[in-house]
Design an enzyme around this catalytic site. Structure first.
Site, PDB file in Angstrom:
ATOM      1  CG  ASP A   9      -0.254   0.048   2.699  1.00 31.84           C
ATOM      2  OD1 ASP A   9       0.930  -0.430   2.735  1.00 31.84           O
ATOM      3  OD2 ASP A   9      -0.751   0.505   3.560  1.00 31.84           O
ATOM      4  CG  ASP A  13       6.697   1.661   5.536  1.00 30.68           C
ATOM      5  OD1 ASP A  13       5.770   2.281   4.972  1.00 30.68           O
ATOM      6  OD2 ASP A  13       6.720   0.989   6.443  1.00 30.68           O
ATOM      7  CG  ASP A  14       3.859   0.211   1.728  1.00 32.77           C
ATOM      8  OD1 ASP A  14       3.895   1.009   2.477  1.00 32.77           O
ATOM      9  OD2 ASP A  14       3.342  -0.874   1.642  1.00 32.77           O
ATOM     10  CG  ASN A 157       2.211   1.786  14.234  1.00 23.69           C
ATOM     11  OD1 ASN A 157       1.033   1.102  14.389  1.00 23.69           O
ATOM     12  ND2 ASN A 157       2.988   1.659  13.246  1.00 23.69           N
ATOM     13  CD  GLU A 163       1.483  -2.897  11.760  1.00 19.41           C
ATOM     14  OE1 GLU A 163       1.718  -2.025  10.954  1.00 19.41           O
ATOM     15  OE2 GLU A 163       0.378  -3.858  11.623  1.00 19.41           O
ATOM     16  CG  ASN A 165       0.684  -2.883   7.536  1.00 19.74           C
ATOM     17  OD1 ASN A 165       0.014  -1.880   7.132  1.00 19.74           O
ATOM     18  ND2 ASN A 165       1.592  -3.148   7.343  1.00 19.74           N
ATOM     19  CG  HIS A 233       7.458   0.374  10.328  1.00 21.98           C
ATOM     20  ND1 HIS A 233       7.635  -0.051  11.426  1.00 21.98           N
ATOM     21  CD2 HIS A 233       6.946   1.499  10.016  1.00 21.98           C
ATOM     22  CE1 HIS A 233       7.477   1.203  12.171  1.00 21.98           C
ATOM     23  NE2 HIS A 233       6.942   2.080  11.132  1.00 21.98           N
ATOM     24  CG  ASP A 234       6.088  -1.662   4.784  1.00 22.13           C
ATOM     25  OD1 ASP A 234       5.606  -2.226   5.417  1.00 22.13           O
ATOM     26  OD2 ASP A 234       5.186  -0.804   4.079  1.00 22.13           O
TER      27      ASP A 234
HETATM   28  C1  BDR Z   1       2.908  -0.238   8.587  1.00 20.50           C
HETATM   29  O1  BDR Z   1       2.113   0.769   8.649  1.00 20.50           O
HETATM   30  C2  BDR Z   1       2.068   1.447   7.578  1.00 20.50           C
HETATM   31  O2  BDR Z   1       1.690   2.686   7.691  1.00 20.50           O
HETATM   32  C3  BDR Z   1       3.482   1.299   6.850  1.00 20.50           C
HETATM   33  O3  BDR Z   1       3.488   1.363   5.484  1.00 20.50           O
HETATM   34  C4  BDR Z   1       3.809  -0.091   7.448  1.00 20.50           C
HETATM   35  O4  BDR Z   1       3.516  -0.932   6.666  1.00 20.50           O
HETATM   36  C5  BDR Z   1       3.745   0.103   9.857  1.00 20.50           C
HETATM   37  O5  BDR Z   1       2.917  -0.145  10.990  1.00 20.50           O
HETATM   38 CA    CA Z   2       2.967  -0.658   4.161  1.00 20.60          CA
END
Ligand code: BDR
Ligand code: CA
Length: 307
Positions: A9, A13-14, A157, A163, A165, A233-234
């Site tokens: 998505d 970070d993707d 987060n 989290e 996702n 993260h990703d």
């Molecule tokens: C995840 O949530 C998204 O905002 C980021 O792309 C990552 O996949 C981190 O919690």
């Molecule tokens: Ca992501």
């Protein structure tokens, strides 16, 4: 060569994860599928299309999937990734368009065509993966592996418990964890240690055209200091596929809270197996130094190719 299908998505970070996979000499991206998550599906798909060309991925199919969660209201993270999803970075307009069909069917068809060969890397909400499992349960046998960025056993987060996702589609996540495979889970416990410090950023600056994506995107994603910065993260999920020895893993039984008033979207990670079979290998440590050596070295190789 490890074949990967990346469900994403984008997302800052993707984008960094896709760049890592694009540069990885041992990975072959066989398909990219998109899901509504950080921003709306139309934007995550547009970003994936632009990234495919910017990163030199040729005609790897990009297939759009679910726009929102299976059952619940949509949650977005535009405040974190910007209204466009890429923190204001504007990539050249792509010339190739999205592939026909739905991401879930793309996942099914791609795995069916090469059973045991393809690793699914899911770095967004798990809606497309869950739909694929519901439509064709044999994807669980056909997948070589399922690696996700999602969840945690210590904190959230998006809120204190969850989290992003997982919170974005907890029912989908519970379907995925319950499907019968051993999910390789890279959660916040480790991904929050993969931060773009000022030292890392300095090593991104000389990366030519690639730096035009990486540097402003990272700066938008969070404050960069000598000791810390935004966590990509990703990219941890892709780095794990490239070199599993970067990550320490512990078997666990993972369930997703789908009901709790304050805990919906929480991954309930039970390391006490007792007589139960684990459904996940949960990342409990990341060698951050080696992670950055791998990531920056791979970006360097990609940058040399892209000019
Ligand atoms: C995840 O949530 C998204 O905002 C980021 O792309 C990552 O996949 C981190 O919690
Ligand atoms: Ca992501």
């Amino acid at each position: 060569m490890t074949k990967v299908l990346i469900d994403c998505d984008p997302g800052i970070d993707d984008a960094m994860a896709l760049a890592l996979a694009a540069g990885a000499p041992g990975l072959e991206i066989v398909a990219i599928t998109t899901v509504g998550g950080n921003v709306d599906l139309s934007l995550t798909t547009a970003n994936a299309l632009a990234l495919r060309e910017f990163l030199g991925l040729g005609d790897v199919p990009v297939t759009a999937g679910s726009s929102g969660a299976l059952l619940r209201r949509t949650v977005r993270a535009a405040a974190v990734h910007g209204e466009s999803g890429l923190g204001g970075v504007v990539l050249p307009a792509p010339s190739l368009t999205v592939a026909d069909g739905h991401a879930a069917d793309r996942i099914i068809d791609t795995l069916r065509a090469a059973p045991g060969e393809i690793t699914l890397v899911a770095i967004g909400p798990l809606t497309n993966i869950a739909l694929a499992v519901l439509r064709e349960p044999r994807v669980v046998e056909w997948a070589r592996d399922l690696v996700i960025m999602g969840g945690s056993f210590t904190r959230g987060n998006h809120n204190p418990a969850a989290e992003f996702n997982i919170l974005a589609d907890p029912e989908a996540a519970q379907i995925v964890f319950g499907a019968g495979w051993t999910v390789k889970m890279l959660g916040l416990d480790v991904t929050l240690t993969a931060t773009v410090t000022s030292g890392v950023l300095e090593r991104m600056r000389p990366l030519g055209r690639l730096a035009e994506l990486l540097v402003p995107a990272a700066q938008f994603y969070g404050e960069v200091t000598a000791d810390g910065g935004p966590a990509i993260h990703d990219a941890c999920a892709v780095a794990y596929v490239m070199d599993p020895s970067l990550v320490t893993q512990t078997p666990a039984v993972v369930n997703v809270e789908t009901i709790g008033e304050f805990t919906r979207g929480m991954t309930v990670v039970d390391f006490r197996l007792r007589d139960r079979q684990p459904n996940a290998l949960v990342a409990t440590g990341l060698d951050v130094t080696r992670f950055w050596e791998l990531v920056l070295g791979t970006y360097r190789e990609l940058a040399d190719r892209l000019g």
